[in-house]
Design an enzyme around this catalytic site. Structure first.
Site, short mmCIF file in Angstrom:
data_model
loop_
_atom_site.label_atom_id
_atom_site.label_comp_id
_atom_site.label_asym_id
_atom_site.label_seq_id
_atom_site.Cartn_x
_atom_site.Cartn_y
_atom_site.Cartn_z
N CYS A 199 0.97 -1.32 -0.03
CA CYS A 199 0.01 0.17 -0.07
C CYS A 199 0.87 1.47 0.09
O CYS A 199 0.86 2.17 1.05
CB CYS A 199 -0.95 0.12 1.20
SG CYS A 199 -2.20 1.39 0.88
N CYS A 378 -6.17 2.26 -4.11
CA CYS A 378 -5.46 2.77 -2.63
C CYS A 378 -6.66 4.08 -2.27
O CYS A 378 -6.72 5.10 -2.87
CB CYS A 378 -4.27 3.29 -3.21
SG CYS A 378 -3.25 3.68 -1.65
P1 FAD Z 1 -0.48 -10.61 3.15
O1 FAD Z 1 -1.98 -10.45 3.32
O2 FAD Z 1 0.46 -10.00 4.32
O3 FAD Z 1 -0.23 -12.40 3.85
C1 FAD Z 1 0.85 -12.82 3.85
C2 FAD Z 1 0.64 -14.22 4.78
O4 FAD Z 1 1.69 -14.91 4.83
C3 FAD Z 1 0.73 -13.82 6.31
O5 FAD Z 1 -0.56 -14.41 6.81
C4 FAD Z 1 1.73 -14.42 7.00
O6 FAD Z 1 1.55 -14.89 8.35
C5 FAD Z 1 2.20 -15.38 6.06
N1 FAD Z 1 3.74 -15.95 5.87
C6 FAD Z 1 4.78 -15.23 6.32
N2 FAD Z 1 5.68 -16.13 6.23
C7 FAD Z 1 5.35 -17.21 6.12
C8 FAD Z 1 6.24 -18.62 6.04
N3 FAD Z 1 7.65 -18.52 5.86
N4 FAD Z 1 5.46 -19.49 5.47
C9 FAD Z 1 3.89 -19.47 5.35
N5 FAD Z 1 3.20 -18.35 5.46
C10 FAD Z 1 3.97 -17.27 5.85
N6 FAD Z 1 -4.45 -2.77 0.64
C11 FAD Z 1 -5.43 -2.19 -0.05
O7 FAD Z 1 -5.84 -2.78 -0.80
N7 FAD Z 1 -6.13 -1.13 0.53
C12 FAD Z 1 -5.70 -0.24 1.58
O8 FAD Z 1 -6.04 0.58 1.90
C13 FAD Z 1 -4.28 -0.77 2.06
N8 FAD Z 1 -3.97 -0.01 3.21
C14 FAD Z 1 -2.70 -0.85 3.82
C15 FAD Z 1 -2.28 -0.33 5.20
C16 FAD Z 1 -1.28 -0.64 5.62
C17 FAD Z 1 -0.71 0.07 6.98
C18 FAD Z 1 -0.71 -2.01 5.51
C19 FAD Z 1 0.68 -2.46 6.28
C20 FAD Z 1 -0.98 -2.59 4.19
C21 FAD Z 1 -2.34 -2.05 3.47
N9 FAD Z 1 -2.54 -2.67 2.18
C22 FAD Z 1 -3.81 -2.11 1.75
C23 FAD Z 1 -1.98 -3.68 1.74
C24 FAD Z 1 -2.63 -5.09 2.03
O9 FAD Z 1 -2.93 -5.37 3.43
C25 FAD Z 1 -1.62 -6.11 1.34
O10 FAD Z 1 -1.25 -5.65 0.09
C26 FAD Z 1 -2.22 -7.53 1.16
O11 FAD Z 1 -2.52 -8.19 2.58
C27 FAD Z 1 -1.39 -8.49 0.61
O12 FAD Z 1 -1.89 -9.63 0.55
P2 FAD Z 1 -1.04 -11.01 0.52
O13 FAD Z 1 -1.78 -12.09 0.71
O14 FAD Z 1 -0.13 -10.96 -0.63
O15 FAD Z 1 -0.08 -11.05 1.90
#
Ligand code: FAD
Length: 451
Positions: A199, A378
């Protein structure tokens, strides 16, 4: 023809072993999964936004126990809420649910960390030694927060009631509102690191919220609000950047571009920044409040598997299909993928139908037809009642859902971000029903005359 026959016929190189549901009969309870060898049709590593959405879609198609999810965390956080928690608009306990209640019932949860990826042998192993062989692998491990990469930062973040905070981690997010309340005068500095960021709008959302908070509490005139960003621009999409520059000017926020935080000295409340265009030039700045966005990277465990990642450590996928460029039974979704979209949950939602259809096509030996257009969104919250909803694609061209111009601050968009999006996330996206707003955008397009 059963799914297993299809797999064995279409992907003979993958197994040559007995892929049958008997494999799963040993799995009595989730927690009982212990150090041993396991097999599955689809292995998902990471049960965050993208992993959970795909776990729901795939397990509903492939049936009970044919999908394993490796996920170490007890809690599933809705991270977009962290920005609002920083501004005191939501509480931390609003932002999470137990992972056990969020992962679909039809998947097998291995509650552990993946530590070793071996794509040649279609195997991932976990910290406690469990080795899982898959037919299809989906990597969804998100981004790693590297707070330790900035000397002095972890120490500063551990000072009780201290002046340094960060909305990026559930561990530190509550400190942000504390800092907003505590500061009375001096410099409130907000940073953006020199690394990929999830983000990319969030570092400045908290800046605008803070500035509004200071005005509400009548202390703004005593506080210099400063945004030090490593980027050469305020926002990557000009359509929205132009609107943001106007807000910055109107609200008297000082912006320093290409200025990167490299060290914190908590004993003197000073932060050292580097000019990225002239690295020998550094600036020492005194802070009365410092909001830090940590440098981020792909997971170390993933980045060390050079066969799977590009030079930057991200899963090397085709940006259209999200399929790995070499290993055709490997896909990625979300922040860990090399696709050059803005890393957001909204992007993961838009990727989810593409990844799902392409994985099912690959399982059946069919051509991949799903194409991801790079959609990301965003919601740029600019205070306690306004928001600019930025939506765009790979080309940084606006891809707006609503029939009105979205590069304006609006109360309706704020309410949508604060009250509607969390429900959309928990009830639709994580259950596999939300595929991004493309359908809604098409429906709304009939009202777009004269836009
Ligand atoms: P994540 O949701 O981060 O999931 C990754 C997972 O992998 C986690 O559950 C973690 O525990 C797991 N993991 C880590 N290491 C391992 C391992 N070794 N083995 C197995 N599992 C593991 N997005 C928006 O669309 N709109 C917004 O307004 C927005 N605002 C945000 C504000 C903030 C402050 C933050 C931090 C993020 C924001 N985001 C927003 C971004 C959004 O949260 C992420 O882009 C999204 O969660 C990505 O999804 P993902 O599945 O790729 O990763």
């Amino acid at each position: 023809m059963s799914l297993f026959q299809v797999i064995s016929t279409k992907l003979p190189s993958l197994s040559g072993r007995c892929l049958c549901s008997a494999t799963f009969k040993n799995f009595s309870t989730t927690q009982a999964l212990s150090a041993e060898k396991k097999e599955c049709n689809v292995l998902i590593v990471g049960g965050g936004a993208g992993g959970c959405a795909l776990a729901a879609k795939l397990s509903s198609k492939l049936g009970k126990d044919n999908v394993i999810v490796i996920e170490p965390s007890d809690k599933h956080y809705y991270q977009p809420m962290f920005t609002l928690i920083g501004g005191g608009m939501k509480r931390l306990d609003h932002s999470y649910k137990l992972m056990a209640n969020v992962l679909p019932k039809k998947v097998r949860w291995v509650k552990d960390r993946a530590v070793n990826f071996d794509p040649k042998n279609n195997t991932v192993s976990t910290a406690n030694g469990t080795s899982i062989r898959y037919d299809m692998l989906l990597i969804a491990t998100g981004l790693q927060l590297n707070y330790d990469k900035i000397p002095g930062l972890v120490e500063a973040l551990s000072i009780p009631n201290g002046k340094v905070c960060s909305i990026y981690s559930p561990k530190y997010v509550d400190r942000t509102y504390q800092c907003l309340r505590n500061i009375e005068d001096g410099n409130a500095i907000f940073t953006y690191p020199s690394s990929p960021v999830k983000c990319p709008g969030a570092p400045q959302k908290i800046l605008y919220i803070a500035e509004h908070y200071f005005r509400k509490l009548n202390k703004r005139k005593n506080i210099n609000v400063i945004y030090n960003t490593s980027l050469p621009v305020i926002f990557g999409v000009k359509h929205y950047a132009d609107a943001l520059w106007k807000i910055i000017e109107k609200r008297d926020i000082k912006v320093n571009l290409r200025r990167n935080l490299i060290e914190i000295k908590p004993e003197s409340d000073t932060a050292i920044f580097q000019n990225l265009d002239n690295p020998s030039e550094t600036f020492v700045e005194k802070y009365n409040m410092l909001h830090v966005v940590p440098p981020m990277s792909s997971l170390d465990e993933l980045a060390k598997c050079k066969e799977l990642v590009n030079e930057a450590g991200f899963v090397d996928v085709d940006k259209d299909t999200m399929q790995h460029v070499t290993y055709k039974n490997v896909f990625a979704i979300g922040d860990c993928a090399s696709s050059p979209n803005s890393k957001t949950a909204a992007a993961a939602a838009a990727q989810s139908p593409v990844v799902y259809h392409n994985m099912i096509a690959a399982l059946n030996g069919k051509p991949l037809k799903g194409i991801y257009d790079g959609y990301a969104s965003c919601p740029l919250v600019t205070g306690y009642n306004k928001c600019i909803l930025a939506e765009f694609d790979y080309n940084l061209t606006p891809l707006e859902t609503f029939p009105f111009p979205q590069n304006k601050e609006r109360y309706t968009m704020f309410i949508m971000k604060k009250d509607f999006m969390p429900t959309l996330y928990w009830q639709m996206m994580l259950k596999g029903y939300w595929n991004g707003p493309a359908l809604m955008r098409n429906m709304m397009s009939v009202f777009k005359f004269g836009k």
